[in-house]
Enzyme design. Structure first.
Site, PDB file in Angstrom:
ATOM      1  N   ARG A   1      17.807  42.840  17.697  1.00  0.00           N
ATOM      2  CA  ARG A   1      17.342  42.914  16.231  1.00  0.00           C
ATOM      3  C   ARG A   1      17.240  44.208  15.871  1.00  0.00           C
ATOM      4  NH1 ARG A   1      19.743  39.795  19.353  1.00  0.00           N
ATOM      5  NH2 ARG A   1      19.414  37.408  19.667  1.00  0.00           N
TER       6      ARG A   1
ATOM      7  N   SER B   1      15.915  32.367  12.347  1.00  0.00           N
ATOM      8  CA  SER B   1      14.657  32.748  13.131  1.00  0.00           C
ATOM      9  C   SER B   1      13.410  33.728  11.981  1.00  0.00           C
ATOM     10  CB  SER B   1      14.615  34.112  14.238  1.00  0.00           C
ATOM     11  OG  SER B   1      15.777  32.813  15.472  1.00  0.00           O
TER      12      SER B   1
ATOM     13  N   GLU C   1      11.608  38.617  11.920  1.00  0.00           N
ATOM     14  CA  GLU C   1      13.218  39.411  12.043  1.00  0.00           C
ATOM     15  C   GLU C   1      13.863  39.258  10.811  1.00  0.00           C
ATOM     16  OE1 GLU C   1      14.849  37.743  15.716  1.00  0.00           O
ATOM     17  OE2 GLU C   1      16.861  36.704  14.404  1.00  0.00           O
TER      18      GLU C   1
HETATM   19  C1  LIG Z   1      20.782  28.173  10.704  1.00  0.00           C
HETATM   20  C2  LIG Z   1      20.771  29.758  11.348  1.00  0.00           C
HETATM   21  C3  LIG Z   1      20.756  29.996  12.637  1.00  0.00           C
HETATM   22  C4  LIG Z   1      20.350  31.368  12.777  1.00  0.00           C
HETATM   23  N1  LIG Z   1      21.369  32.344  13.831  1.00  0.00           N
HETATM   24  C5  LIG Z   1      20.651  33.329  14.659  1.00  0.00           C
HETATM   25  C6  LIG Z   1      21.177  33.759  15.688  1.00  0.00           C
HETATM   26  O1  LIG Z   1      21.422  33.542  16.558  1.00  0.00           O
HETATM   27  N2  LIG Z   1      21.021  35.303  15.987  1.00  0.00           N
HETATM   28  C7  LIG Z   1      21.376  35.770  14.975  1.00  0.00           C
HETATM   29  O2  LIG Z   1      21.172  37.114  15.414  1.00  0.00           O
HETATM   30  N3  LIG Z   1      20.784  35.631  14.070  1.00  0.00           N
HETATM   31  C8  LIG Z   1      20.942  34.812  13.371  1.00  0.00           C
HETATM   32  N4  LIG Z   1      20.347  34.387  12.609  1.00  0.00           N
HETATM   33  C9  LIG Z   1      20.455  34.715  11.517  1.00  0.00           C
HETATM   34  C10 LIG Z   1      21.323  36.506  10.031  1.00  0.00           C
HETATM   35  O3  LIG Z   1      22.586  34.984  10.624  1.00  0.00           O
HETATM   36  C11 LIG Z   1      21.697  36.810  11.239  1.00  0.00           C
HETATM   37  O4  LIG Z   1      20.967  37.874  10.900  1.00  0.00           O
HETATM   38  C12 LIG Z   1      23.376  37.438  10.341  1.00  0.00           C
HETATM   39  O5  LIG Z   1      23.234  38.636  11.339  1.00  0.00           O
HETATM   40  C13 LIG Z   1      22.724  38.444   8.969  1.00  0.00           C
HETATM   41  O6  LIG Z   1      23.721  38.454   8.694  1.00  0.00           O
HETATM   42  P1  LIG Z   1      24.180  38.450   6.456  1.00  0.00           P
HETATM   43  O7  LIG Z   1      25.489  39.073   6.642  1.00  0.00           O
HETATM   44  O8  LIG Z   1      23.740  36.800   6.369  1.00  0.00           O
HETATM   45  O9  LIG Z   1      22.702  39.728   6.344  1.00  0.00           O
HETATM   46  P2  LIG Z   1      22.170  39.374   5.024  1.00  0.00           P
HETATM   47  O10 LIG Z   1      20.888  37.914   5.511  1.00  0.00           O
HETATM   48  O11 LIG Z   1      22.642  39.352   3.933  1.00  0.00           O
HETATM   49  O12 LIG Z   1      20.910  40.249   4.926  1.00  0.00           O
HETATM   50  C14 LIG Z   1      20.113  40.942   6.636  1.00  0.00           C
HETATM   51  C15 LIG Z   1      20.400  42.411   6.132  1.00  0.00           C
HETATM   52  O13 LIG Z   1      21.551  43.317   6.608  1.00  0.00           O
HETATM   53  C16 LIG Z   1      21.529  44.494   5.365  1.00  0.00           C
HETATM   54  N5  LIG Z   1      23.496  44.041   5.197  1.00  0.00           N
HETATM   55  C17 LIG Z   1      23.606  42.612   4.964  1.00  0.00           C
HETATM   56  N6  LIG Z   1      25.375  43.248   5.018  1.00  0.00           N
HETATM   57  C18 LIG Z   1      25.223  44.813   5.130  1.00  0.00           C
HETATM   58  C19 LIG Z   1      26.096  45.638   5.135  1.00  0.00           C
HETATM   59  N7  LIG Z   1      27.222  45.384   4.743  1.00  0.00           N
HETATM   60  N8  LIG Z   1      25.633  46.651   4.735  1.00  0.00           N
HETATM   61  C20 LIG Z   1      24.686  47.378   5.677  1.00  0.00           C
HETATM   62  N9  LIG Z   1      23.409  46.323   5.721  1.00  0.00           N
HETATM   63  C21 LIG Z   1      23.760  44.975   5.078  1.00  0.00           C
HETATM   64  C22 LIG Z   1      20.808  43.575   4.167  1.00  0.00           C
HETATM   65  O14 LIG Z   1      20.340  44.178   3.409  1.00  0.00           O
HETATM   66  C23 LIG Z   1      19.893  42.910   4.866  1.00  0.00           C
HETATM   67  O15 LIG Z   1      18.530  43.953   5.443  1.00  0.00           O
HETATM   68  C24 LIG Z   1      20.524  33.098  12.114  1.00  0.00           C
HETATM   69  C25 LIG Z   1      20.232  32.279  10.279  1.00  0.00           C
HETATM   70  C26 LIG Z   1      20.243  30.938  10.257  1.00  0.00           C
HETATM   71  C27 LIG Z   1      20.347  30.394   8.430  1.00  0.00           C
END
Ligand SMILES: Cc1cc2nc3c(=O)[nH]c(=O)nc-3n(C[C@H](O)[C@H](O)[C@H](O)COP(=O)(O)OP(=O)(O)OC[C@H]3O[C@@H](n4cnc5c(N)ncnc54)[C@H](O)[C@@H]3O)c2cc1C
Length: 293
Positions: free
Chosen positions: A160, A209, A280
């Site tokens: 992570r 998480s 996280e």
């Molecule tokens: C119900 C639920 C279940 C989940 N289960 C899991 C799981 O099983 N495993 C897991 O790992 N995560 C899980 N997550 C967390 C989340 O979905 C992941 O961390 C996901 O990868 C975040 O992606 P995002 O595009 O929404 O990023 P965001 O939440 O929009 O951003 C997260 C971080 O990434 C950066 N970021 C986003 N896009 C870019 C880009 N293109 N370039 C550079 N930086 C960027 C942002 O600046 C920020 O720091 C869960 C979330 C929810 C709501």
């Protein structure tokens, strides 16, 4: 490309909290992305990229800089042989759809992760024994200096974690998958989705998480459950009664409420288990987890 002012970021986070971005743009191609980064540099503004905001807690005061949300070709995905080629803004759901249609397996675990490809690279997203690092070949990282392809090692991917910092944008990524019949992929996804539904809150506003699992026999969720924190509420935020490593927006939560719950959970885990939980969830803007006293 239009640059908007004062866009409310709570609309772009799954927990539904957070203040405005000073500036906001949706680049749809690498050239537009470079343009946006140059625009911010000329004004000495910080830059942050957001995906689906599914792992994000934005300060109630907002973010004093330029927020980017990738669109257009930077949110598309396609396959070529056994390779998935995706924009940093492509959702995992779209990618899963593409690879299933191309009978490519190895990405099914991402059905549990409601984010984008770029967000997955940022935190080496993973579930059910796999993660981005296991399948990623390379990612195109763009910043004010230019664009370069980076391998998982260059990106420093570990549990992570990546070494990426705000201002570095994952514009594209390429993954190597393997041939798998479409029916088998569907069955794998259905099985993982059932496991998810049985264990975690669904249809709630959360950011996934809260804490990384510690190096301990108990997971973060089990530890916080043992601390009696299930259902604990501060303001409009509560620790999920279903799974203690989730914080839900139970009404009109503010990010400050979620932050107070994070601080309280860390305090209790330290007191009861002598464990320092590490968060996280990604934080954006003037918001910080207070040190343990
Ligand atoms: C119900 C639920 C279940 C989940 N289960 C899991 C799981 O099983 N495993 C897991 O790992 N995560 C899980 N997550 C967390 C989340 O979905 C992941 O961390 C996901 O990868 C975040 O992606 P995002 O595009 O929404 O990023 P965001 O939440 O929009 O951003 C997260 C971080 O990434 C950066 N970021 C986003 N896009 C870019 C880009 N293109 N370039 C550079 N930086 C960027 C942002 O600046 C920020 O720091 C869960 C979330 C929810 C709501």
């Amino acid at each position: 490309m239009k640059i908007e002012e004062g866009v409310d970021l709570s609309r772009f986070t799954t927990i539904g909290t957070g203040g405005p971005a000073q500036a906001f743009a949706r680049p749809g191609a690498v050239e537009e992305l470079a343009e946006a980064l140059a625009w911010a540099r000329e004004r000495d503004l910080s830059v942050a990229t957001i995906g689906l905001g599914s792992n994000l807690l934005v300060a109630d005061e907002g973010f004093d800089g330029l927020v980017l949300r990738l669109g257009g070709t930077l949110a598309e995905a396609t396959t070529d042989g056994e390779t998935l080629l995706a924009g940093g803004g492509a959702t995992n759901a779209v990618c899963l759809h593409k690879v299933r249609a191309a009978a490519l397996g190895g990405f099914e675990f991402a059905c549990a992760i409601p984010g984008t490809i770029g967000g997955g690279v940022w935190m080496n997203a993973g579930a059910y024994g796999s993660d981005w690092a296991a399948i990623l070949d390379r990612a195109l990282v763009v910043d004010a200096e230019g664009a370069r392809w980076q391998t998982p090692e260059d990106l420093g991917l570990s549990y992570r974690h990546s070494d990426l910092t705000h201002g570095q944008v994952v514009a594209r990524a390429e993954f190597t998958l393997g041939a798998l019949p479409e029916e088998q992929i569907k069955a794998n996804v259905a099985r993982l989705q059932d496991l998810r539904k049985a264990a975690q809150p669904t249809n709630k506003r959360t950011f996934g998480s809260v804490f990384k699992n510690p190096d301990h026999e108990l997971t973060a969720g089990r530890m916080l459950e043992a601390c009696g924190l299930k259902g604990h509420r501060i303001g409009g935020a509560q620790i999920s009664p279903r799974h203690a490593n989730f914080i839900e927006n139970a009404g009109d939560a503010r990010s400050q409420d979620a932050l107070a719950l994070i601080a309280e959970a860390r305090r209790r885990a330290k007191e009861q288990f002598d464990v320092e939980l590490r968060h996280e969830v990604a934080l954006l803007g003037p918001i910080e987890v207070p040190p343990l006293g």
